[in-house]
Design a protein around this motif. Sequence first.
Motif, PDB file in Angstrom:
ATOM      1  N   ALA A  99       1.016  -1.217   0.001  1.00  0.00           N
ATOM      2  CA  ALA A  99      -0.169   0.107  -0.054  1.00  0.00           C
ATOM      3  C   ALA A  99       0.818   1.060  -0.019  1.00  0.00           C
ATOM      4  N   ARG A 100       2.179   1.127   0.533  1.00  0.00           N
ATOM      5  CA  ARG A 100       2.877   2.238   0.553  1.00  0.00           C
ATOM      6  C   ARG A 100       3.528   2.475  -0.663  1.00  0.00           C
ATOM      7  N   ALA A 101       3.861   1.423  -1.186  1.00  0.00           N
ATOM      8  CA  ALA A 101       4.676   1.676  -2.488  1.00  0.00           C
ATOM      9  C   ALA A 101       3.562   1.987  -3.641  1.00  0.00           C
ATOM     10  N   TYR A 102       2.383   1.253  -3.728  1.00  0.00           N
ATOM     11  CA  TYR A 102       1.242   1.541  -4.797  1.00  0.00           C
ATOM     12  C   TYR A 102      -0.216   1.944  -4.203  1.00  0.00           C
ATOM     13  N   PRO A 103      -0.202   3.291  -3.757  1.00  0.00           N
ATOM     14  CA  PRO A 103      -1.345   3.583  -3.168  1.00  0.00           C
ATOM     15  C   PRO A 103      -2.517   3.742  -4.172  1.00  0.00           C
ATOM     16  N   THR A 104      -2.226   4.062  -5.428  1.00  0.00           N
ATOM     17  CA  THR A 104      -3.250   4.098  -6.339  1.00  0.00           C
ATOM     18  C   THR A 104      -3.190   3.416  -7.641  1.00  0.00           C
ATOM     19  N   PRO A 105      -4.174   3.154  -8.426  1.00  0.00           N
ATOM     20  CA  PRO A 105      -4.321   2.137  -9.485  1.00  0.00           C
ATOM     21  C   PRO A 105      -3.032   2.763 -10.535  1.00  0.00           C
ATOM     22  N   ALA A 106      -3.024   3.968 -10.688  1.00  0.00           N
ATOM     23  CA  ALA A 106      -1.705   4.759 -11.708  1.00  0.00           C
ATOM     24  C   ALA A 106      -0.575   3.822 -11.097  1.00  0.00           C
ATOM     25  N   PHE A 222      -6.387  -4.504   1.709  1.00  0.00           N
ATOM     26  CA  PHE A 222      -5.472  -3.551   0.815  1.00  0.00           C
ATOM     27  C   PHE A 222      -6.203  -2.490   0.626  1.00  0.00           C
ATOM     28  N   THR A 223      -7.286  -2.299   0.263  1.00  0.00           N
ATOM     29  CA  THR A 223      -7.978  -1.112  -0.083  1.00  0.00           C
ATOM     30  C   THR A 223      -8.163  -0.023   0.952  1.00  0.00           C
ATOM     31  N   VAL A 224      -8.445  -0.614   2.120  1.00  0.00           N
ATOM     32  CA  VAL A 224      -8.243   0.430   3.273  1.00  0.00           C
ATOM     33  C   VAL A 224      -7.275   0.826   3.596  1.00  0.00           C
ATOM     34  N   LEU A 225      -5.818   0.218   3.466  1.00  0.00           N
ATOM     35  CA  LEU A 225      -4.612   0.749   3.604  1.00  0.00           C
ATOM     36  C   LEU A 225      -4.157   1.798   2.587  1.00  0.00           C
ATOM     37  N   CYS A 226      -4.876   1.657   1.501  1.00  0.00           N
ATOM     38  CA  CYS A 226      -4.293   2.344   0.272  1.00  0.00           C
ATOM     39  C   CYS A 226      -5.175   3.584   0.289  1.00  0.00           C
ATOM     40  N   ASP A 227      -6.378   3.498   0.876  1.00  0.00           N
ATOM     41  CA  ASP A 227      -7.124   4.878   1.092  1.00  0.00           C
ATOM     42  C   ASP A 227      -6.614   5.791   2.264  1.00  0.00           C
ATOM     43  N   LEU A 228      -6.116   4.905   3.330  1.00  0.00           N
ATOM     44  CA  LEU A 228      -5.409   5.838   4.342  1.00  0.00           C
ATOM     45  C   LEU A 228      -4.008   6.445   3.892  1.00  0.00           C
ATOM     46  N   ARG A 229      -3.233   5.660   3.071  1.00  0.00           N
ATOM     47  CA  ARG A 229      -1.816   6.032   2.558  1.00  0.00           C
ATOM     48  C   ARG A 229      -2.270   7.450   1.671  1.00  0.00           C
ATOM     49  N   ARG A 230      -3.557   7.379   0.798  1.00  0.00           N
ATOM     50  CA  ARG A 230      -3.650   8.439   0.032  1.00  0.00           C
ATOM     51  C   ARG A 230      -4.141   9.701   0.901  1.00  0.00           C
ATOM     52  N   THR A 231      -4.864   9.423   1.988  1.00  0.00           N
ATOM     53  CA  THR A 231      -5.100  10.667   2.935  1.00  0.00           C
ATOM     54  C   THR A 231      -3.703  11.175   3.398  1.00  0.00           C
ATOM     55  N   HIS A 232      -2.993  10.227   3.621  1.00  0.00           N
ATOM     56  CA  HIS A 232      -1.764  10.602   4.500  1.00  0.00           C
ATOM     57  C   HIS A 232      -0.989  11.511   3.336  1.00  0.00           C
ATOM     58  N   LEU A 233      -0.910  10.980   2.245  1.00  0.00           N
ATOM     59  CA  LEU A 233      -0.203  11.830   1.010  1.00  0.00           C
ATOM     60  C   LEU A 233      -0.767  12.915   0.832  1.00  0.00           C
ATOM     61  N   GLY A 234      -2.232  13.436   0.827  1.00  0.00           N
ATOM     62  CA  GLY A 234      -2.769  14.638   0.735  1.00  0.00           C
ATOM     63  C   GLY A 234      -2.586  15.658   1.875  1.00  0.00           C
TER      64      GLY A 234
END
Length: 237
Positions: A99-106, A222-234
């Motif tokens: 999740a840290r390395a790949y937080p988005t589909p892109a 994994f989806t939950v972790l990615c959502d939180l990672r994107r929030t952190h990046l924002g």
Amino acid sequence: MTDAAALVCFGCQPRLRPMAVPRYRDLLQRYRLDAAFRDAVDATVDGLDMDLIEAHPVEGLILHPRDGSWLCYRLKDHPTKLEVKDRLVLGLAHMAIAARAYPTPADLEEDRVKRIAVSEVDDFLRRLTDRLRKQALDADGLAVPHPELEAAWRVYAKLPPTHHTPTQQLSKSSTQHVVKQALEWLVEQGMAYRAPELGAGHYRLAHRFRAQVREAAASAAFTVLCDLRRTHLGEED
């Protein structure tokens, strides 16, 4: 069929690289150019209850066991006998690395080597456990369950980030040891490389790891972790 089986056998050795083995390189090239041979290889992989994700020119045949397959790795199969709580936090560490390395589909489509460090993953997880703790209750004070995550993050949050043995090794009771254990397993599987030139505890994630994450990206946890990672990046922006 012998050549098809030989290529699949090479693919089942994830640390093997085609450029280092001429026969592997030639069979991989044949797979890409010869439709009949490609069909034979695909049929062999299917018969082994696996999916062929990609025939990568550098990393070779990337195979993924299907759910429930006899080839599917489970944490209870770990060579070191792990208790349930140990399996929980190790599984959480694996998901956090992804999740840290790949937080988005892109990110999952971008062909770029990602660098990661034990301390970064641990810090990421500590931020996430704090956020998950705050989100554990809704506006009415009722529990909001993350069934795939809750038990794991609660155990993780109780462990110290670092704790050293008398020989100055990371203790098994520390979270950074858990993260390092997860990354070292990726190294053994050809999905990461140690990068000591970047500093202690640094690694590079291979294309093979990104391809495997892409296959498992539908996981709720994994989806939950990615959502939180994107929030952190924002918030960092």
